[in-house]
Design a protein around this motif. Structure first.
Motif, PDB file in Angstrom:
ATOM      1  N   SER A 343       0.834  -1.203   0.000  1.00 17.40           N
ATOM      2  CA  SER A 343       0.000   0.000   0.000  1.00 17.40           C
ATOM      3  C   SER A 343       0.869   1.253   0.000  1.00 17.40           C
ATOM      4  CB  SER A 343      -0.918   0.005   1.228  1.00 17.40           C
ATOM      5  OG  SER A 343      -1.777  -1.108   1.225  1.00 17.40           O
ATOM      6  N   TYR A 344       1.938   1.208   0.760  1.00 20.55           N
ATOM      7  CA  TYR A 344       2.868   2.343   0.807  1.00 20.55           C
ATOM      8  C   TYR A 344       3.521   2.558  -0.559  1.00 20.55           C
ATOM      9  CZ  TYR A 344       7.023   5.053   1.897  1.00 20.55           C
ATOM     10  OH  TYR A 344       8.004   6.000   1.892  1.00 20.55           O
ATOM     11  N   ILE A 352       2.658   3.382 -11.054  1.00 18.10           N
ATOM     12  CA  ILE A 352       2.443   1.948 -10.840  1.00 18.10           C
ATOM     13  C   ILE A 352       1.029   1.709 -10.333  1.00 18.10           C
ATOM     14  CG2 ILE A 352       3.145  -0.028  -9.430  1.00 18.10           C
ATOM     15  CD1 ILE A 352       6.013   0.993  -9.612  1.00 18.10           C
ATOM     16  N   GLN A 353       0.549   2.579  -9.444  1.00 18.14           N
ATOM     17  CA  GLN A 353      -0.815   2.431  -8.952  1.00 18.14           C
ATOM     18  C   GLN A 353      -1.821   2.533 -10.092  1.00 18.14           C
ATOM     19  OE1 GLN A 353      -3.906   4.258  -5.585  1.00 18.14           O
ATOM     20  NE2 GLN A 353      -1.852   5.056  -5.742  1.00 18.14           N
ATOM     21  N   LYS A 501      -8.151   5.632  -4.299  1.00 18.83           N
ATOM     22  CA  LYS A 501      -6.816   6.005  -4.744  1.00 18.83           C
ATOM     23  C   LYS A 501      -5.981   6.226  -3.489  1.00 18.83           C
ATOM     24  CE  LYS A 501      -4.147   9.042  -7.736  1.00 18.83           C
ATOM     25  NZ  LYS A 501      -4.179  10.110  -8.773  1.00 18.83           N
ATOM     26  N   ILE A 502      -4.863   5.539  -3.393  1.00 13.70           N
ATOM     27  CA  ILE A 502      -4.034   5.601  -2.189  1.00 13.70           C
ATOM     28  C   ILE A 502      -2.945   6.657  -2.382  1.00 13.70           C
ATOM     29  CG2 ILE A 502      -2.639   4.273  -0.576  1.00 13.70           C
ATOM     30  CD1 ILE A 502      -3.860   1.739  -1.741  1.00 13.70           C
ATOM     31  N   ARG A 531      -3.647   8.115   2.855  1.00 12.57           N
ATOM     32  CA  ARG A 531      -4.964   8.673   2.529  1.00 12.57           C
ATOM     33  C   ARG A 531      -5.640   7.837   1.444  1.00 12.57           C
ATOM     34  NH1 ARG A 531      -4.978  14.795   2.382  1.00 12.57           N
ATOM     35  NH2 ARG A 531      -4.957  14.278   4.600  1.00 12.57           N
ATOM     36  N   PHE A 532      -6.806   7.328   1.754  1.00 16.46           N
ATOM     37  CA  PHE A 532      -7.597   6.542   0.815  1.00 16.46           C
ATOM     38  C   PHE A 532      -8.737   7.431   0.306  1.00 16.46           C
ATOM     39  CE2 PHE A 532      -6.380   1.932   1.348  1.00 16.46           C
ATOM     40  CZ  PHE A 532      -5.223   2.195   2.084  1.00 16.46           C
ATOM     41  N   THR A 533      -8.609   7.887  -0.938  1.00  9.61           N
ATOM     42  CA  THR A 533      -9.595   8.787  -1.533  1.00  9.61           C
ATOM     43  C   THR A 533     -10.552   7.990  -2.407  1.00  9.61           C
ATOM     44  OG1 THR A 533      -7.979  10.585  -1.571  1.00  9.61           O
ATOM     45  CG2 THR A 533      -9.925  10.816  -2.991  1.00  9.61           C
TER      46      THR A 533
END
Length: 536
Positions: A343-344, A352-353, A501-502, A531-533
């Motif tokens: 996640s980090y 990449i995300q 979106k992390i 932050r998870f948006t």
């Protein structure tokens, strides 16, 4: 007064003299046996003062052996009073030890008398006992069994999404303690799918989660206890030093004992690990259990190397409970750490995300239609698989593989350039294969500290020595839950990236401060929030 002072001075002098003798013997131990020798870089005092862990010098030792142009090298790990360890640098030698000549090296280095929950578990078992238990447990995580557990993965991943939304909204999203959240996810997955228990780990003040967290926390004092138990087992036993706090040990022993008893006395039968243990104790285990393994699994695990016979096992609660506990701990702690680090990485590598998100939506849908993920679809997530492989390469859960030489072994070190010589590894010698150092070696991975999932596309994998990647170990004593862990990780990541979106919070996210290595692998700082948006 003079006599007392003389005695003190004489005693100190004698201690210094004895220490020098031991140090001299330590320095010559490996050279006297025909092996290159290199200093460790970590002393017992470093451990005692909390400055370092033993594995902190693995990369340095690996590089020193390379500079000596040797395939293996000897180390006295913690100085004069520690056990000698032979470090392996060459991948062909590693292959021989882990696979080809496994019958010489089937035991791991013992943790000593750690705790009743751990001592008789698969990880710490030795000799024929390990072979028999590995044969019994091998069908636990086959593809068929994981498919039957998959609904638990899916349901818990959905609970993880709802857990994220339970945090207060901060500007554009939810700032969550990602390490704790991932640990709640993995604990619930393992407890519900493998043990058939109905739990809600995500609720506040859950006692099971609190005890699991306490077990997974290695304080300074607990590290000292661990090193004492492993390096001075007789003294530790005399002093009654335990590797697990008593309240934690009592809680999990009682919980697992109650689970076995309830299944034995109840009318409900499950298709899970607890049922396997109950059937084994009652003598009702089906004889065709091995038929659940594929031919590849039988050939790789059971037939040529393990030599195990599950009928040799003398079952009791004292043996069954440690098997259950080691699966619970391994399935909870290591997978959670990998998910938190992943996640980090997503939060700090937006490009990449984006690729992970694109593949998840393309293969699984965008998640808005309420369609559940199917087991077969998870196996089609090729880029996510590459991404997870790169996370495990740079941040492995196990930094070092260890084995014990069971009988004298002739090691040939001929490489076509230097004269051939035969070295003998004596029975009882501990072997260390520094997985992290190998996975960060530029001869296998150019620019090794760069995070690049493309290292694991099909073309690049075929060009690379397959033994240069070993996050789950290699050979008959590899991680038995590897397939389970990978599926569990993919499901969580797919659910999360399709919904959120992390990103980092306003506080700068520093790699050196946020991701750190412990004696049991890499972790994400417990107080780090991401932050998870919600995606629109």
């Amino acid at each position: 007064m003079f006599v007392a002072l003389t005695l003190v001075v004489a005693t100190v002098g004698l201690i210094i003299y004895i220490l020098k003798i031991y140090e001299a013997r330590a320095k010559s131990y490996w050279t006297d046996r025909g092996f290159a020798s290199t200093p460790s870089g970590v002393s017992f005092w470093d451990i005692f003062l909390g400055k370092k862990d033993a594995i902190d010098s693995d990369v340095e030792i690996y590089q020193k052996i390379g500079h000596l142009q040797e395939k293996v090298g000897g180390v006295m790990e913690l100085g004069a009073f520690s056990s000698p360890i032979l470090f392996v640098r060459d991948l062909d030698v590693a292959k021989d030890i882990l696979i080809k000549d496994f019958d010489h090296f089937f035991d791991r280095r013992s943790f000593g008398d750690f705790d009743k929950l751990f001592n008789d578990g698969l990880f710490n078992m030795k000799g024929q006992d390990w072979k028999d238990m590995r044969t019994f447990l091998s069908p636990t995580f086959t593809s068929g069994r994981i498919r039957s557990m998959f609904s638990h993965f899916e349901r818990t991943a959905d609970k993880l999404k709802q857990h994220v939304k339970s945090f207060p909204v901060t500007k554009s999203g939810f700032d969550i303690p990602v390490s704790e959240s991932m640990r709640k996810y993995t604990l619930e997955v393992i407890v519900t799918s493998v043990f058939g228990m109905s739990v809600d780990v995500f609720k506040e003040n859950d006692i099971m989660f609190e005890m699991a967290e306490k077990f997974g926390h290695f304080s300074y004092s607990r590290k000292i206890r661990l090193y004492m138990i492993q390096n001075f087992p007789k003294l530790s036993k005399l002093l009654k030093i335990s590797g697990v706090d008593q309240d934690v040990s009592d809680f999990f022993w009682g919980m697992l004992s109650a689970a076995l008893k309830a299944r034995q006395e109840g009318n409900i039968k499950g298709n899970d690990f607890v049922q396997m243990l109950v059937d084994a104790q009652n003598g009702n285990l089906k004889e065709d259990q091995e038929s659940e393994l594929s031919r590849e699994e039988k050939d790789a695990i059971l037939k040529p190397k393990s030599g195990g016979n599950k009928n040799n096992i003398k079952w009791s609660n004292e043996l069954a409970i440690p098997q259950a506990f080691i699966f619970m701990v391994a399935g909870f702690d290591t997978v959670a750490n990998n998910l938190a680090v992943a996640s980090y990485i997503l939060a700090t590598h937006e490009d990449i995300q984006d690729k992970v998100y694109e593949e998840a939506c393309r293969v699984l849908g965008n998640g808005e239609d309420g369609k559940k993920i199917a087991y077969e679809e998870v196996n089609r997530l090729e880029y996510i698989d590459m991404f997870i492989s790169e996370v495990l390469r740079l941040y492995p859960a196990v930094s070092r593989l260890d084995r014990k030489c069971m009988r004298d072994y002739a090691l040939s070190t001929s490489d076509g350039e230097k004269p051939s010589k035969t070295q003998v590894i004596k029975a009882g010698t501990f072997i260390a294969i520094p997985a992290e150092a190998i996975q960060r070696d530029e001869q296998y991975y150019p620019d090794p500290l760069k995070f690049d999932p493309e290292r694991f596309n099909q073309e690049n994998k075929t060009k690379r020595n397959p033994y240069a990647y070993m996050p789950f170990g290699i050979g008959p004593r590899n991680c038995i839950g590897m397939r389970f862990a990978l599926v569990e990780t993919k499901v969580a990541l797919a659910h999360i990236v399709r919904s959120f979106k992390i990103g980092p919070t306003e506080i700068p996210t520093s790699n050196q401060e946020s991701v750190f290595r412990t004696v049991f692998g890499y972790r994400l700082s417990s107080d780090l929030k991401l932050r998870f948006t919600p995606r629109v």
